[in-house]
Design an enzyme around this catalytic site. Structure first.
Site, PDB file in Angstrom:
ATOM      1  N   ALA A  10     -72.126  23.829  49.479  1.00  0.00           N
ATOM      2  CA  ALA A  10     -73.504  23.385  49.688  1.00  0.00           C
ATOM      3  C   ALA A  10     -73.701  21.884  49.554  1.00  0.00           C
ATOM      4  O   ALA A  10     -74.829  21.405  49.680  1.00  0.00           O
ATOM      5  CB  ALA A  10     -74.416  24.104  48.695  1.00  0.00           C
ATOM      6  N   ILE A  14     -73.650  21.777  56.980  1.00  0.00           N
ATOM      7  CA  ILE A  14     -74.573  22.880  57.254  1.00  0.00           C
ATOM      8  C   ILE A  14     -75.096  23.495  55.971  1.00  0.00           C
ATOM      9  O   ILE A  14     -76.269  23.885  55.884  1.00  0.00           O
ATOM     10  CB  ILE A  14     -73.868  23.939  58.132  1.00  0.00           C
ATOM     11  N   TYR A 193     -57.546  28.855  61.107  1.00  0.00           N
ATOM     12  CA  TYR A 193     -59.004  28.769  61.045  1.00  0.00           C
ATOM     13  C   TYR A 193     -59.637  29.850  61.914  1.00  0.00           C
ATOM     14  O   TYR A 193     -60.516  30.595  61.472  1.00  0.00           O
ATOM     15  CB  TYR A 193     -59.466  27.384  61.493  1.00  0.00           C
TER      16      TYR A 193
END
Length: 350
Positions: A10, A14, A193
């Protein structure tokens, strides 16, 4: 009653944009917890959020999703702090050491430039690492650490008479072709990924199968093509002026495709939209995409994921087995450490 929201990863991008948007809607109706690996950056993020929302309740939690012991310790702390958790945003993720295929890039410029930039397909490979727990780093950080966190937080996520929601930040780079159920950690491939993000899509479906009856629901989002630290890390050697030249191109492309959200604020659209929905009304097979029109209008659109129930169940069972194995190893390490403390090695004092 305040809603308790925990967001992993966080402190930037995003994840931070989501926190800003949540607080802008109801700064005093939330208990927000930022779960981050780097506490210095977490403190900076908290300070920035409090500048805009001085009365907000914002707590910090140290957690590295690539570390088994860190996840377990963090979950213990969460259970001590909160008797319930309404939203768990599983946003933390890495794409280490991305390799850029210049030949594929220039080929894509003349054939499928929009798809190439939007998904990274064909132009990106990564060199994965191994964690101290012996797990592949991307798998551990993006998927398994979050899975273990969910398992540890069952007591605060699952309560009779109310619902809680899990929200995964996935990617348009989540391709079935990169995922192999027999190589769960992607030890033998060059797209860890993509594999980890496809696995999170599968896992979300399995979690709904196993937890919906307990009031816990899981959803998946795609933020679109966003300029974040992860994006800039793909081409770390690019000079600043080249990024400056590329940005007008990206904005131009957005007039033709709504997947170029570009900013973290826009990319967090689907995350924010899901916060306002009833989780039981959502489609477990859908990925909710953040989209931005050429005129800058943000909206969310569900799109069917390329997943199936059988594969999702197989993945879930394999993750449970791996969880059992890593817990056993962790207990053995702790026992060895205790024995070493109780019976320190004898030294020759003569």
């Amino acid at each position: 009653m305040n809603k308790v929201v925990l967001v992993t990863g966080a402190n930037s991008g995003i994840g931070l944009a989501l926190c800003e948007r949540l607080l802008s809607q109801d700064p005093e109706g939330l208990q927000l917890c930022l779960a981050c690996r780097n506490m210095r950056r977490a403190e900076a993020a908290r300070s920035a959020l409090l500048t805009s929302n001085p009365t907000a309740q914002i707590a910090l939690l140290q957690m590295d999703t690539s570390s088994i012991s860190s996840v377990i310790s963090a979950a213990q702390e969460v259970r001590l702090r909160y008797h319930r958790l309404d939203y768990l945003y599983l946003n933390a993720g890495i794409m280490p050491n991305p390799q850029f295929d210049v030949k594929a890039f220039f080929k894509g410029l003349f054939s499928s430039v929009i798809t190439m930039f939007a998904t990274g397909e064909g132009i990106l490979t990564q060199k994965d690492g191994v964690t101290a727990d012996g797990l592949q780093e991307v798998f551990a950080t993006n998927l398994f650490g979050h899975f273990l966190l969910i398992r540890e937080l069952e007591p605060v996520l699952c309560h009779e008479g109310r619902t809680s929601q899990l929200v995964w930040t996935s990617s348009s780079n989540a391709h079935r072709s990169a995922f192999n159920l027999e190589d769960l950690q992607h030890r033998g491939g060059a797209q860890p990924y993509s594999s980890s993000k496809y696995a999170s899509d599968l896992l979300s479906l399995a979690l709904n199968t196993h937890y919906n009856k307990q009031g816990l629901y899981s959803s998946v989002i795609c933020p679109g093509f966003v300029m974040t630290n992860l994006t800039y890390g793909i081409l770390p050697s690019f000079p600043a002026f080249l990024w400056t030249l590329l940005m007008p191109v990206f904005w131009l492309i957005r007039t033709f495709t709504n997947t170029f959200t570009l900013t973290p604020y826009n990319g967090a659209e689907a995350l924010f939209w899901l916060f306002k929905q009833k989780p039981e009304s959502l489609d477990p097979y859908a990925k909710y995409h953040s989209l931005t029109s050429g005129l800058g209008h943000n909206y969310t659109q569900p799109r069917k994921m390329d997943i199936d129930l059988e594969t999702s169940e197989s993945l879930y069972e394999k993750l449970l087995q791996l969880e059992s194995e890593v817990r056993k190893k962790l207990q053995e390490k702790q026992k060895e450490a205790q024995n070493a403390h109780v019976h320190p090695a004898e030294t020759d004092s003569s």
